[in-house]
Write a protein that holds these residues in place. Sequence first.
Motif: not given
Length: 247
Positions: A60, A62, A136-138, A140, A187-188, A191
Amino acid sequence: MVRITVLGGCGAWPAAGQACSGYLVEHEGFRVLIDPGYATLPRLLASTAAEEIDAVLVTHGHPDHCADLNPLLRARALGDAPPAALPVYAPPDALTAVLALDKARMLASSFRLYDLAPGRPYEIGPFRLDTWSLPHHVPNAGLRLTGGGRVVAYTGDTGPAPELAELARDADVLLAEATYPERVPDEDAPYLSSALDAGRTAARAGVARLVLTHLWPDTLPEPALAAAAKTYDGELAVATGGLTLEL
């Protein structure tokens, strides 16, 4: 024989003396670099020349997983005898930012970019690559490399997902993100994963060896190992620079 060399396994940013995610996988003289994160290139160059890398896989976009793609491509493009274009595989648009660090024409001949499509197999040198889309946040891509009758599975960064069991099924080694020992902050939680989660996945999938990676910078490995051991009774390690596994 398949050999895995850990270049780094630090999450988020490189701590003192530690690089971020980066793994060199070798088989039959073919070298695959997985996730060239921050500070991985100097560790790679300590044993392998930039032009000797045959393919790059990126889970990904990041930067702790891909930032050192830029200096790797610079080393290949600007050297005395530039090698052939390097095949680079990543989710669509994952590398837009890191590839924009230089003018396009400067590095254009140094790489060839391929989009990873989950569910589609790829032949990369002596390896078969299978990928899964993991949360994931983006975007992946979970990676499963098969070569010489051995399987290396890698989660990238991911939250809980049923696909993890298939990704890791009967793997000789599972490289699993374990940012936190036991509990991921709310919050995570969708992800990212804990070492406890990674152990549970490894046990369900029948993994022979579990390597925990992406631990938060400057944290001790012992809490992560202890947490994973609660749910997994196989061979355990934490991804630190220089760790080598021969399958």
